[in-house]
Write an enzyme that holds these catalytic residues in place. Structure first.
Site, mmCIF file in Angstrom:
data_model
loop_
_atom_site.group_PDB
_atom_site.id
_atom_site.type_symbol
_atom_site.label_atom_id
_atom_site.label_comp_id
_atom_site.label_asym_id
_atom_site.label_seq_id
_atom_site.Cartn_x
_atom_site.Cartn_y
_atom_site.Cartn_z
ATOM 1 C CG ASP A 16 -1.743 1.034 1.392
ATOM 2 O OD1 ASP A 16 -1.415 2.100 0.619
ATOM 3 O OD2 ASP A 16 -2.904 0.692 2.343
ATOM 4 C CG ASN A 30 -9.567 13.592 -10.018
ATOM 5 O OD1 ASN A 30 -8.977 15.320 -9.588
ATOM 6 N ND2 ASN A 30 -10.298 13.125 -9.011
ATOM 7 N N GLY A 38 -9.552 4.709 -6.133
ATOM 8 C CA GLY A 38 -8.396 4.046 -6.061
ATOM 9 C C GLY A 38 -7.649 4.624 -4.998
ATOM 10 C CG ASP A 40 -7.007 11.078 -5.968
ATOM 11 O OD1 ASP A 40 -6.475 11.573 -5.206
ATOM 12 O OD2 ASP A 40 -7.818 11.706 -6.779
ATOM 13 C CB SER A 123 -2.885 5.339 -16.281
ATOM 14 O OG SER A 123 -3.271 6.806 -16.442
ATOM 15 C CB THR A 124 -3.139 0.345 -14.536
ATOM 16 O OG1 THR A 124 -3.081 0.595 -13.222
ATOM 17 C CG2 THR A 124 -2.200 0.749 -15.318
ATOM 18 N N GLY A 125 -6.040 1.585 -13.761
ATOM 19 C CA GLY A 125 -7.349 1.101 -12.908
ATOM 20 C C GLY A 125 -8.330 2.104 -13.588
HETATM 21 N N1 AR6 Z 1 -1.007 1.131 -3.360
HETATM 22 C C1 AR6 Z 1 -0.943 1.325 -4.519
HETATM 23 N N2 AR6 Z 1 -1.401 1.323 -5.743
HETATM 24 C C2 AR6 Z 1 -2.993 0.987 -5.441
HETATM 25 C C3 AR6 Z 1 -3.984 1.875 -3.666
HETATM 26 C C4 AR6 Z 1 -3.051 2.017 -2.766
HETATM 27 N N3 AR6 Z 1 -3.166 1.985 -1.799
HETATM 28 N N4 AR6 Z 1 -5.262 1.858 -3.963
HETATM 29 C C5 AR6 Z 1 -5.443 1.052 -5.584
HETATM 30 N N5 AR6 Z 1 -3.833 1.022 -6.321
HETATM 31 P P1 AR6 Z 1 -6.447 4.471 -9.537
HETATM 32 P P2 AR6 Z 1 -5.912 5.912 -12.163
HETATM 33 C C6 AR6 Z 1 -3.711 0.811 -7.365
HETATM 34 O O1 AR6 Z 1 -7.722 3.821 -10.150
HETATM 35 O O2 AR6 Z 1 -6.351 4.275 -13.162
HETATM 36 C C7 AR6 Z 1 -9.401 8.044 -8.972
HETATM 37 O O3 AR6 Z 1 -10.572 7.939 -8.724
HETATM 38 C C8 AR6 Z 1 -5.060 -0.126 -8.459
HETATM 39 O O4 AR6 Z 1 -4.682 -1.387 -8.134
HETATM 40 O O5 AR6 Z 1 -6.015 4.301 -8.379
HETATM 41 O O6 AR6 Z 1 -4.942 6.464 -12.822
HETATM 42 C C9 AR6 Z 1 -8.454 9.218 -9.683
HETATM 43 O O7 AR6 Z 1 -9.461 9.665 -8.365
HETATM 44 C C10 AR6 Z 1 -4.231 0.537 -9.933
HETATM 45 O O8 AR6 Z 1 -3.161 -0.180 -10.455
HETATM 46 O O9 AR6 Z 1 -6.007 5.526 -11.155
HETATM 47 C C11 AR6 Z 1 -9.286 9.375 -10.597
HETATM 48 O O10 AR6 Z 1 -10.597 9.484 -10.991
HETATM 49 C C12 AR6 Z 1 -3.478 2.065 -9.517
HETATM 50 O O11 AR6 Z 1 -3.304 2.124 -8.129
HETATM 51 C C13 AR6 Z 1 -8.511 7.694 -11.536
HETATM 52 O O12 AR6 Z 1 -9.320 7.121 -9.994
HETATM 53 C C14 AR6 Z 1 -4.105 2.642 -10.563
HETATM 54 O O13 AR6 Z 1 -5.273 2.279 -10.574
HETATM 55 C C15 AR6 Z 1 -7.673 7.818 -11.556
HETATM 56 O O14 AR6 Z 1 -7.381 6.513 -12.469
#
Ligand code: AR6
Length: 182
Positions: A16, A30, A38, A40, A123-125
């Site tokens: 984490d 964002n 996620g 964020d 960007s991968t979530g």
């Molecule tokens: N530690 C490390 N990695 C994490 C954690 C954590 N605690 N939690 C999630 N991940 P995402 P995006 C991973 O969706 O695709 C948000 O709502 C997750 O498994 O967090 O860039 C923002 O406000 C994935 O591999 O970010 C934006 O609106 C990675 O972090 C939007 O999502 C990124 O997933 C950004 O989307």
């Protein structure tokens, strides 16, 4: 993994990002810097409400750019908010925008004097960028940036075993391409 002499180090860790004791962690934010789900959401929750207050004063952040705030209750010193692209099928300049988000985050790290930086897989979530493709872009962009910066240490923090595997594979592929990079 250590870089060759004259180059900073990159390693993949599983966990984490909010628990990382580094100088700066990168947030996958964002463009409104409004918080969200996620990573964020996890970062804002762990940092406390002052983080959102500071973010609101920054006037947003363009896709491919990054801005820095304090870290409040987090164990690091700064949060670098980087905005990656939403995946739209690959023909909307997503690769370059993702590389740009990594590069800008690293430039911010240098500007504030952060030598250890932890990244999530931007960007991968929610933004849907294919994980393997994103991992190759992350590794090659970071690797290029670390050339001539031996003091820097970058940790790629994977939140799942699958993500850790993908990131490690991208790092190994890059290492193999470069031959002497050990
Ligand atoms: N530690 C490390 N990695 C994490 C954690 C954590 N605690 N939690 C999630 N991940 P995402 P995006 C991973 O969706 O695709 C948000 O709502 C997750 O498994 O967090 O860039 C923002 O406000 C994935 O591999 O970010 C934006 O609106 C990675 O972090 C939007 O999502 C990124 O997933 C950004 O989307």
């Amino acid at each position: 993994m250590q870089g060759k002499s004259g180059c900073g180090a990159i390693e993949v860790v599983y966990g984490d990002i909010t628990k990382e004791h580094v100088d700066a962690i990168v947030n996958a934010a964002n463009p409104e810097l409004a918080g969200g789900g996620g990573v964020d959401g996890a970062i804002h929750k762990a940092a406390g409400p002052q983080l959102l207050e500071e973010c609101k004063r920054l006037g947003g952040c363009l896709t491919g750019d990054a801005k820095t705030t304090g870290a409040y209750n987090l164990p690091c010193s700064w949060v670098i908010h980087a905005v990656g692209p939403v995946w739209r099928g690959g023909l909307a300049n997503e690769d370059e925008l993702l590389a740009c988000a990594y590069r800008r985050a690293l430039e911010e790290a240098c500007r504030i004097g952060a030598e250890s930086v932890a990244f999530p897989a931007i960007s991968t979530g929610a933004y849907g960028f294919p994980a393997e493709r994103a991992a190759r872009i992350a590794v090659s962009t970071i690797r290029l940036f670390l050339e001539g910066r031996p003091e820097m240490r970058v940790r790629l923090v994977a939140f799942s075993k699958t993500s850790a595997h993908v990131l490690k594979q991208a790092l190994e592929e890059r290492q193999a391409e470069e031959g002497s990079w050990k």
